[in-house]
Design an enzyme around this catalytic site. Structure first.
Site, PDB file in Angstrom:
ATOM      1  CG  HIS A 262      77.221  80.857  47.690  1.00 40.20           C
ATOM      2  ND1 HIS A 262      78.514  81.118  47.319  1.00 40.20           N
ATOM      3  CD2 HIS A 262      76.490  81.902  47.251  1.00 40.20           C
ATOM      4  CE1 HIS A 262      78.542  82.265  46.650  1.00 40.20           C
ATOM      5  NE2 HIS A 262      77.339  82.761  46.602  1.00 40.20           N
ATOM      6  N   GLY A 263      76.817  77.739  51.143  1.00 38.25           N
ATOM      7  CA  GLY A 263      76.057  76.737  51.862  1.00 38.25           C
ATOM      8  C   GLY A 263      76.821  75.450  52.015  1.00 38.25           C
TER       9      GLY A 263
END
Lengths: 416, 297
Positions: A262-263
């Site tokens: 996701h990051g």
């Protein structure tokens, strides 16, 4: 004969590694370079070795995480002899860059999409009507559910210190539905547009907050990512074939990677770790439960017990969402810390009361629709009155006009 | 053909539902006791009108003021209300009702901002001035509310309209106190308030027209600056802001920013709560704020 096959396998083994490294290398460079660089620098600085920080000022290509995983699945499926390589560059490019789901998924497998590209597509009336209905419901999820709830969520997460426990609790619950509405809305619009064009994609969300365990939650939430991680990471690591300890380890690694996907942030890693931990506990207790025998299930308790399980699962998911949404770790801990002070639960201290009331009305409507949409009564009504679902679509359009928030806010998952 | 029929069916049902629902929402809007429904659909008698943005909403608590001063008052302030909209509402009030004795206008953030206008789109069917303003400054919202009338009722304001259907909205005020932890963490650097931005020409023009309307109707106009939490109060900024408005409007501005001081009187850094508003009303009574008949320089 055997030598040739072995040779071919050795070559394909080499090429799969080259393919994986180049795909992950590009993703790593754009998405994770600054994160790992800054963490390594601070680690060395903490050890007393001074290193100048190295950061690259680059723009993250939109949707990189999605199409990287999509192309990786293509390569792995070919390596596993599950699909045949696509010889047409046009068809392959369409598979990778199909516009509805390019930016934020769903991650459509080559085995699902490429065979459809190989045959001529003529959308039927049923396809177009169904697709349009999904697009309308997708817009409802985005502009009514996600964007209306965002008005409450943003204020609370921006400055958690200035909100009481009840105010923060509404913020956390609303965020759970905001991110669901935002992401499921986008997915449904993408799947709906694909359907209008004659392509059939599998669903990406299936009423996730009705899950009665974390394992079930991951069967309902971001299905395209969770099945991807299951098939290409968890099973590749050995899955549950090498004993309990290795199964728990594999689960944790998979969920950590899921978080990192996701990051580049510790928040996402902790979110992934928490879900890994939940899954681990879930598997552990399932094993104990399976070991017990002679338990009598009475029908009287089935529904209340299921409801309690759903609420418990939702609570666990919400705790993890705090880390996902908070600006940093200290904010996340502050929010969780404030929420455990039960004397701070005063309604008078809740800010934006009208948005909060509207938010709960929207959530209730959404849950009612999801709860009853698959019931036998509704299904038989749908069959008896074929125009019923068209009436419902018109009603949803009215709700979009009446309840929608139109403030040009982007989809949350565009950043991933 | 089957496809087109189905699409036409959906569109027709949509417009039929839209007509039916919006008609009922309009009835609700007309019957509500919220301030602007009273303004547009009912007659009001008020000796004193309070107007301004959210700071005025939470500073002038009319139920308490009416009790202390024995006059009738109405608070026509709204969150984010800009000077052109204050002008519009004052004009609408004077067209429909007798002129009040006094208007108290809170001068913070007299910005030329039309964002709040979209909250009042439900009244554009009954106010030509509001309709023209929305058409000019938010044309997409104006046309959307014409296409789907239910969209005109899509606002936080309409939820308030529902809430105040059977009760007065004049007791609308913050009833909570600023979080002590948050108060402790306010740094001196936070003192630069955006709310004290110098007003632009268009808002000043609006203010001047309000002053003229008040003169013509023999209304006493009082410009005030509402209380600000002590840790956020930057005397230099406030003095410069007050002076700027005084110079450009040729009016006195009563600076009340330092009148209320305790943390328990504030809901956040710039908004009083009920306790703070009552404290301020007591101060206004003691200081004879409404006794001074002079308002124009």
């Amino acid at each position: 004969m055997l030598d040739a096959a072995e040779n071919r396998h050795r070559h394909s083994h080499k090429f799969i590694w080259i393919s994986m490294l180049s795909s992950l290398g590009i993703l790593g460079f754009f998405k994770y370079f600054n994160f790992f660089s800054s963490n390594i620098v601070s680690l060395f600085n903490n050890l007393g070795i001074n290193i100048d920080p190295l950061a690259i000022d680059i723009i993250l290509p939109v949707g990189i995480s999605f199409y990287t995983f999509q192309t990786m699945s293509y390569t792995i499926d070919i390596y596993r002899y599950q699909i045949k390589p696509e010889k047409s560059l046009l068809k392959f490019s369409t598979f990778v860059a199909f516009f509805p789901q390019l930016v934020a998924g769903p991650i459509v497998r080559a085995s699902v999409f490429i065979p459809q590209l190989r045959s001529d597509r003529f959308p039927s009336t049923e396809d177009i009507i169904t697709g349009l209905q999904w697009v309308i419901w997708g817009f409802f999820l985005k502009v009514v559910v996600a964007d209306s709830l965002a008005l409450v969520v943003d204020v609370r997460f921006e400055n958690p210190l200035n909100h009481n426990a009840l105010s923060l609790l509404t913020g956390v619950i609303f965020y759970a539905f905001q991110i669901y509405g935002d992401f499921a809305g986008y997915s449904l619009i993408a799947i709906g547009i694909a359907r209008i064009l004659g392509f059939h994609f599998p669903e990406n969300f299936h009423k996730p907050y009705f899950a009665s365990s974390i394992t079930e939650f991951w069967r309902r939430w971001h299905i395209s990512l969770s099945t991807w991680l299951r098939d290409y990471v968890y099973i590749s690591l050995g899955g549950n074939r090498q004993g309990h300890f290795n199964m728990y380890r594999n689960l944790m690694i998979t969920m950590l990677l899921g978080g990192l996907w996701h990051g580049a942030s510790w928040n996402f890693i902790i979110w992934g770790a928490l879900h890994g931990f939940y899954l681990l506990l879930d598997k552990f207790f399932c094993k104990i439960k399976d070991g017990r025998s002679g338990r009598i299930k009475t029908s009287v308790f089935v529904y209340p017990v299921r409801l309690i399980k759903i609420l418990f699962t939702f609570t666990l998911v919400c705790i993890a969402w705090v880390f996902f949404r908070a600006a940093d770790l200290s904010d996340a801990l502050l929010i969780l810390n404030k929420m455990v002070y039960f004397d701070d639960y005063q309604f008078s201290g809740v800010t934006q009361k009208f948005h909060v009331i509207k938010g709960f009305m929207i959530i209730s409507f959404l849950l009612l629709i999801e709860a009853f949409s698959s019931t036998t009564i509704i299904l038989s009504l749908k069959q008896r009155y074929p125009y019923l679902h068209l009436l419902f679509s018109a009603f949803v359009m009215i709700l979009i006009a009446f309840w929608g928030t139109f403030d040009n806010s982007a989809f949350i998952y565009f950043q991933f | 053909m089957k496809l087109i029929k189905k699409i036409i069916f959906v569109v027709m049902v949509f417009f039929a539902l839209d007509y039916l629902i919006s008609d009922n929402l309009h009835k609700i809007s007309s019957a509500s006791n919220i301030r602007y429904s009273r303004l547009f659909y009912q007659s009001i008698h008020a000796d004193v009108i309070f107007i301004g943005n959210s700071r005025a909403v939470n500073t002038f608590y009319t139920p308490y003021i009416e009790k202390q001063f024995s006059f009738q008052a109405i608070n026509l302030a709204y969150n984010g209300l800009s000077a052109p909209l204050m002008e519009l509402f004052i004009n609408e009030y004077l067209q429909r009702n007798e002129a009040p004795d006094t208007i108290v206008l809170e001068v913070t953030a007299l910005k030329n901002d039309y964002d709040v206008l979209k909250n009042f789109k439900q009244y554009t069917f009954d106010s030509k001035a509001l309709m023209l303003l929305l058409n000019k400054h938010n044309p997409e919202i104006y046309y959307a509310s014409r296409l789907a009338k239910t969209f005109a009722y899509n606002s936080e304001y309409f939820l308030r309209t529902l809430y105040y259907l059977n009760r007065s909205d004049q007791d609308w005020i913050n009833r909570y106190q600023i979080e002590p932890d948050f108060y402790e963490k306010i740094q001196p650097s936070d003192k630069k308030l955006d709310l004290l931005e110098f007003v632009d020409k268009q808002s000043m023009d609006s203010l001047r027209r309000i002053i003229n309307v008040c003169r013509q109707n023999n209304i006493r106009l009082k410009l005030v600056l509402a209380p600000i939490l002590d840790k956020m109060r930057n005397k230099e900024d406030i003095d410069a802001y007050v002076k700027d408005i005084e110079n450009r409007s040729h009016m006195d501005v009563t600076d009340l920013s330092a009148v209320v001081n305790e943390i328990s009187y504030f809901a956040d850094t710039i908004h009083s709560n009920e306790k703070g508003a009552e404290n301020l009303a007591d101060y206004l009574l003691k200081s004879g704020f409404f006794d001074n008949k002079e308002s124009f320089k």
